[in-house]
Design an enzyme around this catalytic site. Structure first.
Site, mmCIF file in Angstrom:
data_model
loop_
_atom_site.group_PDB
_atom_site.id
_atom_site.type_symbol
_atom_site.label_atom_id
_atom_site.label_comp_id
_atom_site.label_asym_id
_atom_site.label_seq_id
_atom_site.Cartn_x
_atom_site.Cartn_y
_atom_site.Cartn_z
ATOM 1 N N GLY A 1 2.446 -4.316 9.994
ATOM 2 C CA GLY A 1 2.130 -3.658 9.225
ATOM 3 C C GLY A 1 0.690 -3.765 9.348
ATOM 4 O O GLY A 1 -0.711 -3.864 8.777
ATOM 5 N N SER B 1 -1.690 -1.816 10.516
ATOM 6 C CA SER B 1 -2.557 -0.542 10.730
ATOM 7 C C SER B 1 -3.855 -0.245 9.906
ATOM 8 O O SER B 1 -4.946 0.650 9.582
ATOM 9 C CB SER B 1 -2.175 1.336 11.226
ATOM 10 O OG SER B 1 -1.116 0.654 9.783
ATOM 11 N N ARG B 2 -3.694 -1.035 8.621
ATOM 12 C CA ARG B 2 -4.617 -0.607 7.571
ATOM 13 C C ARG B 2 -4.635 -1.856 6.346
ATOM 14 O O ARG B 2 -4.291 -3.036 6.501
ATOM 15 C CB ARG B 2 -3.389 0.732 6.298
ATOM 16 C CG ARG B 2 -3.354 2.041 6.999
ATOM 17 C CD ARG B 2 -3.519 3.008 5.718
ATOM 18 N NE ARG B 2 -1.778 3.321 6.402
ATOM 19 C CZ ARG B 2 -1.256 2.665 4.646
ATOM 20 N NH1 ARG B 2 -1.612 2.340 3.218
ATOM 21 N NH2 ARG B 2 -0.301 2.531 4.646
ATOM 22 N N ASP C 1 9.559 0.494 11.931
ATOM 23 C CA ASP C 1 10.253 0.115 11.168
ATOM 24 C C ASP C 1 10.392 -0.882 11.135
ATOM 25 O O ASP C 1 11.141 -1.428 11.101
ATOM 26 C CB ASP C 1 11.130 0.990 10.302
ATOM 27 C CG ASP C 1 11.763 1.408 9.012
ATOM 28 O OD1 ASP C 1 11.443 -0.071 8.608
ATOM 29 O OD2 ASP C 1 12.123 1.994 8.661
ATOM 30 N N ASN D 1 3.329 -8.890 7.862
ATOM 31 C CA ASN D 1 2.557 -8.498 5.932
ATOM 32 C C ASN D 1 3.129 -7.508 5.800
ATOM 33 O O ASN D 1 2.426 -6.848 4.517
ATOM 34 C CB ASN D 1 0.770 -8.225 7.212
ATOM 35 C CG ASN D 1 0.244 -7.292 6.960
ATOM 36 O OD1 ASN D 1 -0.399 -7.710 5.651
ATOM 37 N ND2 ASN D 1 0.458 -5.855 6.585
ATOM 38 N N SER E 1 2.903 -12.763 -2.762
ATOM 39 C CA SER E 1 2.013 -12.130 -3.490
ATOM 40 C C SER E 1 2.050 -13.245 -4.341
ATOM 41 O O SER E 1 3.425 -13.770 -4.710
ATOM 42 C CB SER E 1 2.584 -11.186 -4.291
ATOM 43 O OG SER E 1 1.961 -10.708 -5.359
ATOM 44 N N TYR F 1 9.758 -5.575 -6.297
ATOM 45 C CA TYR F 1 8.425 -6.024 -5.681
ATOM 46 C C TYR F 1 8.498 -8.097 -5.935
ATOM 47 O O TYR F 1 8.459 -8.577 -4.960
ATOM 48 C CB TYR F 1 7.518 -5.878 -6.300
ATOM 49 C CG TYR F 1 6.126 -6.636 -4.535
ATOM 50 C CD1 TYR F 1 5.818 -5.932 -3.622
ATOM 51 C CD2 TYR F 1 5.316 -6.929 -6.002
ATOM 52 C CE1 TYR F 1 4.626 -6.146 -3.094
ATOM 53 C CE2 TYR F 1 3.976 -7.071 -5.147
ATOM 54 C CZ TYR F 1 3.622 -6.961 -3.655
ATOM 55 O OH TYR F 1 2.764 -7.485 -2.738
ATOM 56 N N ALA G 1 11.064 -10.182 -6.450
ATOM 57 C CA ALA G 1 12.116 -10.570 -5.982
ATOM 58 C C ALA G 1 11.648 -10.517 -4.714
ATOM 59 O O ALA G 1 12.474 -11.764 -3.934
ATOM 60 C CB ALA G 1 13.047 -10.175 -6.246
ATOM 61 N N LYS H 1 9.372 -10.939 -3.296
ATOM 62 C CA LYS H 1 7.336 -11.986 -2.418
ATOM 63 C C LYS H 1 8.110 -13.026 -2.786
ATOM 64 O O LYS H 1 8.223 -14.067 -2.036
ATOM 65 C CB LYS H 1 6.707 -11.795 -2.935
ATOM 66 C CG LYS H 1 5.962 -10.211 -2.476
ATOM 67 C CD LYS H 1 5.723 -10.279 -1.251
ATOM 68 C CE LYS H 1 4.780 -8.993 -0.869
ATOM 69 N NZ LYS H 1 4.747 -8.707 0.036
ATOM 70 N N ILE I 1 -5.812 -7.918 -3.909
ATOM 71 C CA ILE I 1 -6.785 -6.611 -3.590
ATOM 72 C C ILE I 1 -7.272 -5.551 -2.735
ATOM 73 O O ILE I 1 -6.488 -4.658 -2.936
ATOM 74 C CB ILE I 1 -6.445 -7.662 -2.228
ATOM 75 C CG1 ILE I 1 -5.957 -9.439 -1.403
ATOM 76 C CG2 ILE I 1 -7.700 -7.646 -0.559
ATOM 77 C CD1 ILE I 1 -6.801 -10.490 -2.297
HETATM 78 P P1 NDP Z 1 -1.275 -1.102 2.584
HETATM 79 O O1 NDP Z 1 -0.185 -0.297 1.647
HETATM 80 O O2 NDP Z 1 -2.456 -0.902 2.848
HETATM 81 O O3 NDP Z 1 -0.553 -1.147 3.657
HETATM 82 C C1 NDP Z 1 0.448 -1.361 4.369
HETATM 83 C C2 NDP Z 1 0.587 -1.693 5.755
HETATM 84 O O4 NDP Z 1 1.995 -2.474 5.697
HETATM 85 C C3 NDP Z 1 0.426 -0.820 6.429
HETATM 86 O O5 NDP Z 1 -0.079 -0.762 7.842
HETATM 87 C C4 NDP Z 1 1.989 -0.007 6.677
HETATM 88 O O6 NDP Z 1 1.669 0.935 7.693
HETATM 89 C C5 NDP Z 1 2.454 -1.154 6.991
HETATM 90 N N1 NDP Z 1 3.945 -1.231 6.218
HETATM 91 C C6 NDP Z 1 4.779 -0.366 5.307
HETATM 92 N N2 NDP Z 1 5.657 -0.310 5.676
HETATM 93 C C7 NDP Z 1 6.083 -0.141 6.419
HETATM 94 C C8 NDP Z 1 7.069 -0.525 6.952
HETATM 95 N N3 NDP Z 1 8.505 -0.277 6.653
HETATM 96 N N4 NDP Z 1 7.036 -1.155 8.701
HETATM 97 C C9 NDP Z 1 6.537 -1.203 9.265
HETATM 98 N N5 NDP Z 1 4.716 -1.327 8.493
HETATM 99 C C10 NDP Z 1 5.006 -0.750 7.185
HETATM 100 O O7 NDP Z 1 -0.831 -2.994 2.060
HETATM 101 P P2 NDP Z 1 -1.955 -3.815 1.645
HETATM 102 O O8 NDP Z 1 -3.244 -3.535 2.924
HETATM 103 O O9 NDP Z 1 -2.792 -4.260 0.641
HETATM 104 O O10 NDP Z 1 -0.727 -4.474 1.648
HETATM 105 C C11 NDP Z 1 -0.118 -5.623 2.507
HETATM 106 C C12 NDP Z 1 0.368 -6.676 2.322
HETATM 107 O O11 NDP Z 1 0.130 -7.685 1.505
HETATM 108 C C13 NDP Z 1 1.351 -6.682 1.950
HETATM 109 O O12 NDP Z 1 2.959 -7.211 2.029
HETATM 110 C C14 NDP Z 1 1.732 -6.466 0.304
HETATM 111 O O13 NDP Z 1 2.432 -6.743 -0.573
HETATM 112 C C15 NDP Z 1 0.742 -7.606 -0.134
HETATM 113 N N6 NDP Z 1 -0.065 -7.967 -1.395
HETATM 114 C C16 NDP Z 1 -0.998 -6.868 -1.203
HETATM 115 C C17 NDP Z 1 -1.308 -7.594 -2.125
HETATM 116 C C18 NDP Z 1 -3.244 -6.606 -3.456
HETATM 117 O O14 NDP Z 1 -3.267 -6.640 -3.955
HETATM 118 N N7 NDP Z 1 -3.570 -5.408 -1.959
HETATM 119 C C19 NDP Z 1 -1.686 -8.640 -3.670
HETATM 120 C C20 NDP Z 1 -0.687 -9.292 -2.917
HETATM 121 C C21 NDP Z 1 0.275 -8.954 -1.871
HETATM 122 P P3 NDP Z 1 1.622 2.506 7.585
HETATM 123 O O15 NDP Z 1 0.264 3.102 8.316
HETATM 124 O O16 NDP Z 1 2.242 2.621 9.326
HETATM 125 O O17 NDP Z 1 2.301 3.048 7.053
#
Ligand code: NDP
Length: 247
Positions: free
Chosen positions: A12, A14-15, A63, A90, A142, A155, A157, A159, A188
């Site tokens: 994950g 990309s973003r 995926d 991630n 998280s 979520y 469960a 984490k 975040i």
């Molecule tokens: P975003 O939604 O901004 O980014 C999620 C990333 O995960 C993207 O790169 C997305 O890819 C990828 N992704 C989602 N589903 C899949 C999949 N099935 N297979 C491969 N890649 C996947 O999330 P955040 O950056 O906010 O979160 C990142 C991590 O941090 C997560 O695990 C989240 O639970 C955790 N987290 C976030 C918090 C927050 O406040 N933001 C707080 C605590 C934990 P694509 O771009 O292709 O969709």
């Protein structure tokens, strides 16, 4: 901190937080591969930025739920770059609902994407890291996995599951010099949290001793520490990056 020539994989990437982690690892000298589900253009942009920093980059459409794909991605990295030194699990999603309204699909999607994915990639990384006589696995949980949150039982469960999985993995693989740790971010600012209302954000600020939401780069800095030799005696640990919210 020096990660020169370390080969890293960020799921994950990309973003959001994953992208910041990938770029920060590259800043400290690492080659970085990222996976993504849908955002091919964004992932290609991350690779460009890694290469602009003078490192090798790679993006895989993969995926995180797909067990065989995890093996393929890691094999590809090891075949091409020679090793996998650091894995950051991630990739994650939310599908929030109160338990009484939560569908089986919402439960299954979140558990498999957030938790099964960690098993998939951590298992696939174990053999190459054993051959390489060491490695660091960093799993993004998280604070919701520590404290729980109404409307996020799936979520939470997933984490919490990451924490139990990581401690078990750390105990199984410590003798092979493979460390496994968890980062538990608080709120975040990313696309995952951008839909929160002003009122909810105000509440978060009030509940956070440091008085503000966190930045992806603040999570990424902790990843760099756990990836590096500066954390060589730390395994099975959970580090909150939450401005003090869950203390
Ligand atoms: P975003 O939604 O901004 O980014 C999620 C990333 O995960 C993207 O790169 C997305 O890819 C990828 N992704 C989602 N589903 C899949 C999949 N099935 N297979 C491969 N890649 C996947 O999330 P955040 O950056 O906010 O979160 C990142 C991590 O941090 C997560 O695990 C989240 O639970 C955790 N987290 C976030 C918090 C927050 O406040 N933001 C707080 C605590 C934990 P694509 O771009 O292709 O969709």
């Amino acid at each position: 901190m020096n990660l020169k020539d370390k080969n890293c994989l960020v799921t994950g990437g990309s973003r959001g937080i994953g992208k910041a982690i990938a770029l920060e690892l590259a800043k400290y000298g690492a080659n970085v591969a990222v996976t993504y589900a849908r955002s091919a253009d964004a992932a290609a942009e991350v690779v460009k930025e890694i290469e602009a920093a003078g490192r090798k980059g790679k993006a895989f459409q993969a995926d995180a739920v797909d067990y065989n794909k995890a093996e393929e991605v890691i094999k590809d990295i090891v075949d091409e770059w020679g090793s996998l030194d650091v894995l950051v699990n991630n990739a994650g999603i939310t599908k929030d609902n109160l338990i009484l309204r939560m569908s089986e699909e919402q439960w299954d999607d979140v558990i498999t994407t957030n938790l099964k994915s960690v098993f998939n990639y951590s298992k696939a990384a174990a053999r190459p890291m054993m051959r390489n006589k060491g490695g660091s696995i960093i799993n993004i949980s998280s604070i919701v996995g520590i404290s729980g949150n109404a409307g996020q039982s799936n979520y939470a469960a997933s984490k919490s599951g990451i924490i139990g999985f990581t401690k078990s993995y750390a105990k199984e693989l410590a003798s092979r010099n493979i460390r496994a740790n968890v980062i538990a971010p608080g709120y975040i600012l990313t696309e995952m949290t951008e839909s929160l209302s002003e009122a909810v954000l105000d509440g978060i600020k009030q509940d956070t001793p440091l008085g503000r939401p966190g930045e992806s780069e603040e999570v990424a800095a902790t990843v760099v520490f756990l990836a590096s030799e500066l954390s060589s005696y730390i395994t099975g640990e959970v580090i909150r990056v939450d401005g003090g919210m869950a203390m």
